[in-house]
Design a protein around this motif. Sequence first.
Motif, PDB file in Angstrom:
ATOM      1  N   ASP A   1       0.107  17.578  -6.838  1.00 24.90           N
ATOM      2  CA  ASP A   1       0.065  18.971  -6.411  1.00 24.90           C
ATOM      3  C   ASP A   1      -1.088  19.155  -5.421  1.00 24.90           C
ATOM      4  O   ASP A   1      -2.240  19.365  -5.804  1.00 24.90           O
ATOM      5  CB  ASP A   1      -0.134  19.883  -7.619  1.00 24.90           C
ATOM      6  N   GLY A   2      -0.744  19.028  -4.113  1.00 26.87           N
ATOM      7  CA  GLY A   2      -1.772  19.140  -3.078  1.00 26.87           C
ATOM      8  C   GLY A   2      -2.687  17.944  -2.977  1.00 26.87           C
ATOM      9  O   GLY A   2      -3.754  18.018  -2.373  1.00 26.87           O
ATOM     10  N   CYS A   3      -2.283  16.827  -3.568  1.00 30.68           N
ATOM     11  CA  CYS A   3      -3.101  15.618  -3.551  1.00 30.68           C
ATOM     12  C   CYS A   3      -2.192  14.407  -3.667  1.00 30.68           C
ATOM     13  O   CYS A   3      -0.971  14.525  -3.739  1.00 30.68           O
ATOM     14  CB  CYS A   3      -4.126  15.634  -4.686  1.00 30.68           C
ATOM     15  N   ALA A   4      -2.781  13.215  -3.676  1.00 29.20           N
ATOM     16  CA  ALA A   4      -1.990  11.994  -3.838  1.00 29.20           C
ATOM     17  C   ALA A   4      -2.861  10.880  -4.387  1.00 29.20           C
ATOM     18  O   ALA A   4      -4.089  10.882  -4.206  1.00 29.20           O
ATOM     19  CB  ALA A   4      -1.385  11.568  -2.501  1.00 29.20           C
ATOM     20  N   LEU A   5      -2.211   9.946  -5.058  1.00 34.85           N
ATOM     21  CA  LEU A   5      -2.873   8.700  -5.472  1.00 34.85           C
ATOM     22  C   LEU A   5      -2.624   7.651  -4.404  1.00 34.85           C
ATOM     23  O   LEU A   5      -1.492   7.491  -3.931  1.00 34.85           O
ATOM     24  CB  LEU A   5      -2.315   8.202  -6.799  1.00 34.85           C
ATOM     25  N   ILE A   6      -3.658   6.927  -4.016  1.00 37.38           N
ATOM     26  CA  ILE A   6      -3.481   5.754  -3.152  1.00 37.38           C
ATOM     27  C   ILE A   6      -3.383   4.538  -4.067  1.00 37.38           C
ATOM     28  O   ILE A   6      -4.243   4.320  -4.931  1.00 37.38           O
ATOM     29  CB  ILE A   6      -4.644   5.578  -2.161  1.00 37.38           C
ATOM     30  N   ILE A   7      -2.302   3.777  -3.873  1.00 40.72           N
ATOM     31  CA  ILE A   7      -2.040   2.619  -4.728  1.00 40.72           C
ATOM     32  C   ILE A   7      -1.909   1.382  -3.850  1.00 40.72           C
ATOM     33  O   ILE A   7      -1.093   1.345  -2.924  1.00 40.72           O
ATOM     34  CB  ILE A   7      -0.751   2.819  -5.543  1.00 40.72           C
TER      35      ILE A   7
ATOM     36  N   ARG B   1      -7.668   5.592  -5.857  1.00 40.90           N
ATOM     37  CA  ARG B   1      -8.357   6.871  -5.989  1.00 40.90           C
ATOM     38  C   ARG B   1      -7.376   8.002  -5.712  1.00 40.90           C
ATOM     39  O   ARG B   1      -6.290   7.792  -5.173  1.00 40.90           O
ATOM     40  CB  ARG B   1      -9.547   6.963  -5.026  1.00 40.90           C
ATOM     41  N   LYS B   2      -7.801   9.210  -6.069  1.00 41.59           N
ATOM     42  CA  LYS B   2      -7.043  10.416  -5.745  1.00 41.59           C
ATOM     43  C   LYS B   2      -7.681  11.057  -4.509  1.00 41.59           C
ATOM     44  O   LYS B   2      -8.908  11.120  -4.401  1.00 41.59           O
ATOM     45  CB  LYS B   2      -7.064  11.389  -6.914  1.00 41.59           C
ATOM     46  N   ILE B   3      -6.825  11.530  -3.612  1.00 38.99           N
ATOM     47  CA  ILE B   3      -7.335  12.142  -2.384  1.00 38.99           C
ATOM     48  C   ILE B   3      -6.606  13.460  -2.129  1.00 38.99           C
ATOM     49  O   ILE B   3      -5.439  13.612  -2.492  1.00 38.99           O
ATOM     50  CB  ILE B   3      -7.160  11.218  -1.158  1.00 38.99           C
ATOM     51  N   PRO B   4      -7.264  14.419  -1.467  1.00 37.38           N
ATOM     52  CA  PRO B   4      -6.598  15.682  -1.136  1.00 37.38           C
ATOM     53  C   PRO B   4      -5.555  15.460  -0.036  1.00 37.38           C
ATOM     54  O   PRO B   4      -5.654  14.515   0.744  1.00 37.38           O
ATOM     55  CB  PRO B   4      -7.741  16.575  -0.658  1.00 37.38           C
ATOM     56  N   GLU B   5      -4.583  16.350   0.014  1.00 33.03           N
ATOM     57  CA  GLU B   5      -3.476  16.211   0.969  1.00 33.03           C
ATOM     58  C   GLU B   5      -3.976  16.080   2.408  1.00 33.03           C
ATOM     59  O   GLU B   5      -3.439  15.288   3.187  1.00 33.03           O
ATOM     60  CB  GLU B   5      -2.530  17.405   0.844  1.00 33.03           C
ATOM     61  N   CYS B   6      -5.013  16.833   2.767  1.00 38.67           N
ATOM     62  CA  CYS B   6      -5.491  16.819   4.153  1.00 38.67           C
ATOM     63  C   CYS B   6      -6.053  15.469   4.586  1.00 38.67           C
ATOM     64  O   CYS B   6      -6.171  15.191   5.783  1.00 38.67           O
ATOM     65  CB  CYS B   6      -6.542  17.911   4.359  1.00 38.67           C
ATOM     66  N   ASP B   7      -6.376  14.598   3.634  1.00 36.86           N
ATOM     67  CA  ASP B   7      -6.986  13.293   3.964  1.00 36.86           C
ATOM     68  C   ASP B   7      -6.015  12.117   3.787  1.00 36.86           C
ATOM     69  O   ASP B   7      -6.409  10.961   3.985  1.00 36.86           O
ATOM     70  CB  ASP B   7      -8.217  13.048   3.082  1.00 36.86           C
ATOM     71  N   ILE B   8      -4.775  12.395   3.409  1.00 35.88           N
ATOM     72  CA  ILE B   8      -3.861  11.303   3.052  1.00 35.88           C
ATOM     73  C   ILE B   8      -3.666  10.323   4.199  1.00 35.88           C
ATOM     74  O   ILE B   8      -3.835   9.098   4.028  1.00 35.88           O
ATOM     75  CB  ILE B   8      -2.501  11.860   2.588  1.00 35.88           C
ATOM     76  N   VAL B   9      -3.324  10.811   5.376  1.00 35.96           N
ATOM     77  CA  VAL B   9      -3.027   9.905   6.497  1.00 35.96           C
ATOM     78  C   VAL B   9      -4.262   9.099   6.874  1.00 35.96           C
ATOM     79  O   VAL B   9      -4.190   7.872   7.032  1.00 35.96           O
ATOM     80  CB  VAL B   9      -2.485  10.696   7.706  1.00 35.96           C
ATOM     81  N   THR B  10      -5.385   9.754   7.007  1.00 33.27           N
ATOM     82  CA  THR B  10      -6.618   9.061   7.402  1.00 33.27           C
ATOM     83  C   THR B  10      -7.010   7.986   6.398  1.00 33.27           C
ATOM     84  O   THR B  10      -7.314   6.840   6.771  1.00 33.27           O
ATOM     85  CB  THR B  10      -7.768  10.076   7.546  1.00 33.27           C
ATOM     86  N   GLU B  11      -6.997   8.337   5.123  1.00 36.85           N
ATOM     87  CA  GLU B  11      -7.410   7.380   4.096  1.00 36.85           C
ATOM     88  C   GLU B  11      -6.416   6.228   3.951  1.00 36.85           C
ATOM     89  O   GLU B  11      -6.802   5.069   3.736  1.00 36.85           O
ATOM     90  CB  GLU B  11      -7.590   8.100   2.756  1.00 36.85           C
ATOM     91  N   LEU B  12      -5.137   6.559   4.086  1.00 40.15           N
ATOM     92  CA  LEU B  12      -4.124   5.495   3.987  1.00 40.15           C
ATOM     93  C   LEU B  12      -4.270   4.504   5.134  1.00 40.15           C
ATOM     94  O   LEU B  12      -4.198   3.287   4.927  1.00 40.15           O
ATOM     95  CB  LEU B  12      -2.722   6.108   3.976  1.00 40.15           C
ATOM     96  N   MET B  13      -4.485   5.006   6.349  1.00 35.50           N
ATOM     97  CA  MET B  13      -4.632   4.111   7.498  1.00 35.50           C
ATOM     98  C   MET B  13      -5.889   3.236   7.350  1.00 35.50           C
ATOM     99  O   MET B  13      -5.890   2.072   7.760  1.00 35.50           O
ATOM    100  CB  MET B  13      -4.687   4.915   8.792  1.00 35.50           C
TER     101      MET B  13
ATOM    102  N   ILE C   1       0.856  -1.178   0.000  1.00 38.55           N
ATOM    103  CA  ILE C   1       0.000   0.000   0.000  1.00 38.55           C
ATOM    104  C   ILE C   1       0.898   1.236   0.000  1.00 38.55           C
ATOM    105  O   ILE C   1       1.978   1.228   0.610  1.00 38.55           O
ATOM    106  CB  ILE C   1      -0.958   0.013   1.217  1.00 38.55           C
ATOM    107  N   GLY C   2       0.488   2.288  -0.677  1.00 38.94           N
ATOM    108  CA  GLY C   2       1.320   3.476  -0.683  1.00 38.94           C
ATOM    109  C   GLY C   2       0.618   4.641  -1.325  1.00 38.94           C
ATOM    110  O   GLY C   2      -0.500   4.521  -1.851  1.00 38.94           O
ATOM    111  N   ILE C   3       1.282   5.794  -1.266  1.00 41.38           N
ATOM    112  CA  ILE C   3       0.761   6.983  -1.931  1.00 41.38           C
ATOM    113  C   ILE C   3       1.850   7.582  -2.816  1.00 41.38           C
ATOM    114  O   ILE C   3       3.038   7.472  -2.527  1.00 41.38           O
ATOM    115  CB  ILE C   3       0.245   8.038  -0.925  1.00 41.38           C
ATOM    116  N   ALA C   4       1.434   8.186  -3.894  1.00 38.92           N
ATOM    117  CA  ALA C   4       2.318   8.941  -4.772  1.00 38.92           C
ATOM    118  C   ALA C   4       1.752  10.347  -4.854  1.00 38.92           C
ATOM    119  O   ALA C   4       0.609  10.541  -5.287  1.00 38.92           O
ATOM    120  CB  ALA C   4       2.394   8.301  -6.152  1.00 38.92           C
TER     121      ALA C   4
END
Length: 348
Positions: free
Chosen positions: A317-323, A330-342, A311-314
């Motif tokens: 610009d102010g966002c990331a892909l969860i892979i 999906r693509k997620i905004p920077e503010c949600d990266i930690v929550t969505e990844l966990m 699992i990871g993120i790439a």
Amino acid sequence: MKRRQCREVRAGNVIIGGNAPVSIQSMLNTRADDIEGSVRQAVRLEQQGCEIIRAAAPDVAAAELIRALKGAVSIPVVADIHFDYRIALACIEAGVDKIRINPGNIGARERVEAVAKACSERGIPIRIGVNSGSVEKELLQKYGGPTAEALCESALGHARILEDLGFYDIVLSMKSSSVVTTIEAYRLAAERCEYPLHLGVTEAGTRHMGIIKSSVGIGSLLCDGIGDTIRVSLTADPAEEVSAARDLLRSIGLRGGVQFVSCPTCGRTRIDVISIAEQVERALGDCPKNIKVAIMGCAVNGPGEAREADIGIAGGDGCALIIRKGEILRKIPECDIVTELMKEIELL
């Protein structure tokens, strides 16, 4: 990784050597006469993953500490003894699982024989621990100082004293504050004997430098297949030793758990990788899952590294892909990266 083949000894419920996993040790830094405080620390270390615990035994009265520790923890207890064979006998009577003593330092043959006999009767192994500060004067003169050859010859010389008594449940250590000397000494011992080896860099320093020196010294040997039990010696809370040892073993594939990958960031980064990586790493500190997690900052190496992880993120610009396992979720905004990844890690 091919491990060096060696004898197998048992300390309580832990096997050292043979095909057994490399075990993690630490040592109490409470006073030996502070039994209550020592027991509290030992319990905490066991809870944090310590697998063998050592306590200084400066006098015969320390046998009471050994007895208390045996009643409080389920991991093996080692008594660290210098010079006085009577301390060893008292700790053996108290139920210790292993002793650390140098036979050449405890006097006449009958004293060594008494310790070896008591250990043999109870199935208790002896660790012979040679440090650069304890090498015999004649060896210092022979080699011009506490060199790797001097350390190795000293350890094997102490072992021969026990061998002459028919005692072979021996673990050896040859520690120096010099990383290079430590590595050379253990490599020599690995060639010259079949005893299990307890690895460590002695007086390695405070947390920062101590972890670096221990990782180089212990890690180099483990990558060579040398080493059966380890202690990361730090001028710090012993809990830091346990955590560092666990991470060291995990980093070279000798322990399960989370393999954490994160990029060093560069001018292409458009998300706060440092903060995100630190938050995720803290959140996964006690995660038992055997997974690889990647926190990558941009589109150059990010997607490739993240695809190789479970699992990871790439970052973008102010966002990331969860892979997940190579699949873009999906693509997620920077503010949600930690929550969505966990959330995704919980589903693995």
